[in-house]
Design a protein around this motif. Structure first.
Motif, PDB file in Angstrom:
ATOM      1  N   LEU A   1       0.828  -1.207   0.000  1.00 46.62           N
ATOM      2  CA  LEU A   1       0.000   0.000   0.000  1.00 46.62           C
ATOM      3  C   LEU A   1       0.862   1.256   0.000  1.00 46.62           C
ATOM      4  CD1 LEU A   1      -2.819  -1.018   2.520  1.00 46.62           C
ATOM      5  CD2 LEU A   1      -3.017  -0.760   0.050  1.00 46.62           C
ATOM      6  N   SER A   2       1.958   1.224   0.736  1.00 44.58           N
ATOM      7  CA  SER A   2       2.810   2.422   0.806  1.00 44.58           C
ATOM      8  C   SER A   2       3.384   2.770  -0.565  1.00 44.58           C
ATOM      9  CB  SER A   2       3.947   2.211   1.818  1.00 44.58           C
ATOM     10  OG  SER A   2       4.879   1.252   1.358  1.00 44.58           O
TER      11      SER A   2
ATOM     12  N   TYR B   1       0.379   4.019  -2.933  1.00 44.09           N
ATOM     13  CA  TYR B   1      -0.093   5.336  -2.492  1.00 44.09           C
ATOM     14  C   TYR B   1       0.952   6.408  -2.755  1.00 44.09           C
ATOM     15  CZ  TYR B   1      -3.926   2.988   0.011  1.00 44.09           C
ATOM     16  OH  TYR B   1      -5.041   2.254   0.336  1.00 44.09           O
TER      17      TYR B   1
ATOM     18  N   SER C   1       0.870   7.614  -6.363  1.00 45.20           N
ATOM     19  CA  SER C   1      -0.205   8.569  -6.651  1.00 45.20           C
ATOM     20  C   SER C   1       0.097   9.937  -6.043  1.00 45.20           C
ATOM     21  CB  SER C   1      -1.539   8.042  -6.105  1.00 45.20           C
ATOM     22  OG  SER C   1      -1.907   6.849  -6.756  1.00 45.20           O
TER      23      SER C   1
ATOM     24  N   SER D   1       0.686   9.941   5.348  1.00 44.88           N
ATOM     25  CA  SER D   1       0.378   8.595   4.860  1.00 44.88           C
ATOM     26  C   SER D   1       1.289   7.565   5.517  1.00 44.88           C
ATOM     27  CB  SER D   1       0.533   8.527   3.339  1.00 44.88           C
ATOM     28  OG  SER D   1      -0.271   9.476   2.707  1.00 44.88           O
TER      29      SER D   1
ATOM     30  N   PHE E   1      -7.453   6.098  -3.411  1.00 45.29           N
ATOM     31  CA  PHE E   1      -6.746   5.170  -2.532  1.00 45.29           C
ATOM     32  C   PHE E   1      -7.572   3.968  -2.098  1.00 45.29           C
ATOM     33  CE2 PHE E   1      -4.594   9.272  -0.967  1.00 45.29           C
ATOM     34  CZ  PHE E   1      -3.579   9.154  -1.894  1.00 45.29           C
TER      35      PHE E   1
ATOM     36  N   ASN F   1      -2.785   0.992  -7.772  1.00 47.46           N
ATOM     37  CA  ASN F   1      -3.567   0.180  -6.842  1.00 47.46           C
ATOM     38  C   ASN F   1      -3.770  -1.235  -7.377  1.00 47.46           C
ATOM     39  OD1 ASN F   1      -3.787   2.648  -5.583  1.00 47.46           O
ATOM     40  ND2 ASN F   1      -6.007   2.602  -5.376  1.00 47.46           N
TER      41      ASN F   1
ATOM     42  N   GLY G   1      -7.353   3.382   2.704  1.00 41.66           N
ATOM     43  CA  GLY G   1      -7.576   4.474   1.760  1.00 41.66           C
ATOM     44  C   GLY G   1      -8.649   5.451   2.179  1.00 41.66           C
TER      45      GLY G   1
ATOM     46  N   LEU H   1      -7.069   7.943   4.365  1.00 41.03           N
ATOM     47  CA  LEU H   1      -6.096   8.726   3.586  1.00 41.03           C
ATOM     48  C   LEU H   1      -6.777   9.753   2.692  1.00 41.03           C
ATOM     49  CD1 LEU H   1      -3.164   6.422   2.434  1.00 41.03           C
ATOM     50  CD2 LEU H   1      -3.170   8.243   4.116  1.00 41.03           C
TER      51      LEU H   1
END
Length: 581
Positions: free
Chosen positions: A229-230, A233, A236, A287, A516, A525, A543, A546
């Protein structure tokens, strides 16, 4: 009944293509005005973009067909919207990104940074996020994610394997120690009691081994989720920092120049970077803290690895070092690409820095804005087709003794043709055509007048509400389509209620990149989700928060240094009158 529903689902795209224009056809038939005709085209394109029953780029071409046929604009005027200065800026930026990827310069930069950061969990996540965000500023978010995720999972796998081996060694030592203790039993004990003691010790060791294994696996499942995920994200978020980092940024530049031609080049590479880079750092830090909290916790000793380095850390670090060694020393081609890239960024920053006359103003733009960021982008990207990828040899023979051939250039058109996202260029053009059609038909003026009651709502509240709306909308629609649809409406609204157009257009453009929550929201993603360690709920849970964090940080930036940079607290003269047909 079930068979009928299955058939409808399989042929849904064809049904949407045919039925959608028929269902909304009463609008132009009943309200026989140019505004209604333009509204029909925009609604049709919005529905096609949201459902993706047609390819996005094909939908973007609909103004070429519908605007002339419905008497909104002449065909020549529509077609010219599809290749404007902003498109040239986008093409130039993409050519640089293709060259960087082609010569693997991005991987060298990424591994070098990760070697500096180390492999402690929190620092490793920070390093991957920072590196991915930096790469996404210059190359596509998809490419940076696709490159960084395999490296991240290889490092985590090495850490997990090494920790498992260390646990096996520890348990073996415990077993040996237990065996030695059993040897100390008195000689007159019965054999039965010795067997019981051994079985008891073995059972304890097996239970402990199982507990350790379960705990380790859960730890690395969470770490793997957090790392995946890090990276996606950060890709983006990083794309928001530069004008060419992601498509919505270029769309804003093009729409501002189209709708407000007298804006004095308020959005250029330097001004965008000055506003968005600090905001990107703030969003990235928030984040990281959020992902750290839900997947690693805040145990500083474990997360930051205070204390001695373990064998696992050393071996995982060696994995990254080996990957870096495979790249070898920097080649002549890599050096040339790096120099051109650095020159391009330098020229972008100094063209019109704002606090002093730039080189373009002094040399070319004394009377008119002849030279733009697009000019610089195309100039520097053209060099990739002029400079050889190897140093020419003087003796006329190659290293193997054969006659020496002229080396290929840094880029050739076959590579560009394969990697250039031509569909995005058409999407950009479709957005500019929609904006021009809204102005020409009078739809923008009508929308502005309809939204006048919003003047009674505080500007900051309008901005936050619109940001939340765009952030939610972009989860189920492409960020390019979202920005294309919303920006002309926001410009009309800002003009009607007398607030600075950038006060609503700028934050909403950045919020279009805050997708997210869902795997299908953005390609990064989807790539992260494809690794199989994530569930939809994992992404949605992380997400959702976030999205709110992003909206808050963007509006903080907007009302602090953004207001000072762009004079957002005033209604500019150039916004009083938009383009006229």
């Amino acid at each position: 009944m079930a068979g009928c529903l299955t058939w409808l689902w399989r042929f849904r795209n064809y049904l949407l293509i045919v039925l959608t224009p028929l269902l909304i056809l009463p609008l132009p038939l009943i309200v026989r005005t140019s505004e209604a005709n333009c509204g029909y085209v925009i609604i049709l394109m919005a529905l096609y973009w949201c459902t993706e029953c047609l390819p996005l780029a094909v939908t973007a071409l609909l103004p070429v067909i519908l605007f002339p046929m419905m008497g909104i604009m002449e065909s020549g005027e529509v077609c010219i919207q599809y290749l404007k200065d902003s498109n040239m800026l986008f093409i130039g930026g993409l050519l640089v990104a293709i060259a960087v990827e082609h010569w693997n310069l991005h991987k060298r930069i990424a591994l070098r940074v990760l070697l500096l950061v180390g492999v402690k969990p929190a620092l490793l996540m920070m390093g991957f996020m920072g590196t991915t965000a930096f790469l996404s500023m210059w190359i596509s978010n998809t490419a940076s994610t696709a490159m960084m995720l395999p490296i991240a999972h290889a490092v985590l796998q090495q850490l997990s394997d090494t920790e498992a081996k260390a646990e096996e060694r520890d348990l073996s030592l415990v077993a040996v120690k237990a065996g030695q203790e059993n040897q100390t039993f008195e000689m007159d004990d019965s054999q039965n009691s010795v067997d019981k003691g051994l079985k008891y010790k073995e059972s304890d060791i097996n239970v402990e081994a199982e507990q350790r294994r379960t705990k380790r696996e859960q730890k690395y499942v969470n770490l793997s989720k957090g790392m995946s995920l890090s990276v996606c994200y950060a890709a983006s978020i990083g794309g928001t920092a530069t004008l060419t980092g992601t498509t919505p940024n270029v769309i804003l530049k093009g729409q501002i120049d189209e709708l407000f031609p007298g804006n004095g080049d308020i959005i250029n590479f330097a001004s965008w970077f000055g506003f968005s880079f600090p905001n990107m750092i703030l969003m990235l830090a928030c984040s990281w803290l959020w992902l750290q909290f839900i997947y690693l916790g805040f145990n500083l000793k474990k997360s930051f690895g205070c204390g001695k380095n373990k064998d696992g850390d050393i071996e995982a670090y060696q994995v990254m070092r080996d990957e870096y060694k495979k790249l070898g020393s920097m080649s002549f081609a890599e050096g040339c690409v790096l120099v051109i890239f650095m020159l391009l960024v330098l020229l972008w920053f100094t063209r019109e820095p704002g606090f002093m006359p730039g080189w373009a103003t002094v040399l070319f733009n004394k009377d008119k804005p002849y030279v733009t960021d697009g000019t610089v982008a195309i100039l520097m990207s053209t060099l990739f087709f002029c400079i050889p990828s190897k140093l020419p040899r003087c003796n006329g023979t190659s290293e193997d003794g054969k006659p020496f051939k002229a080396p290929p250039t840094l880029l050739h058109w076959k590579i560009v043709h394969e990697k250039m996202p031509w569909n995005i260029i058409l999407l950009l053009g479709g957005g500019f055509a929609l904006a021009r059609g809204s102005e020409t038909s009078g739809l923008s003026l009508w929308l502005g007048e309809s939204l006048t009651p919003l003047q009674n709502i505080p500007a900051f509240a309008i901005s936050i509400l619109l940001c939340l709306l765009v952030a939610m909308f972009t989860e189920c629609s492409s960020n390019t389509a979202t920005t294309t649809l919303f920006l002309p409406i926001l410009a009309s609204m800002a003009t009607a209620i007398k607030i600075h157009p950038l006060y609503v257009m700028l934050p909403c453009t950045i919020c279009a990149s805050l997708a997210f929550m869902l795997p299908v929201a953005t390609p990064p993603n989807a790539i992260a989700f494809s690794y199989g360690n994530l569930k939809v709920m994992d992404m949605a849970k992380a997400g959702f928060i976030l999205n709110f964090i992003g909206v808050i940080t963007i509006n903080i930036a907007l009302n602090t240094w953004g207001a000072a940079m762009f004079q957002l607290n005033t209604f500019p003269d150039w916004a009083n009158v938009t383009t006229t047909p």
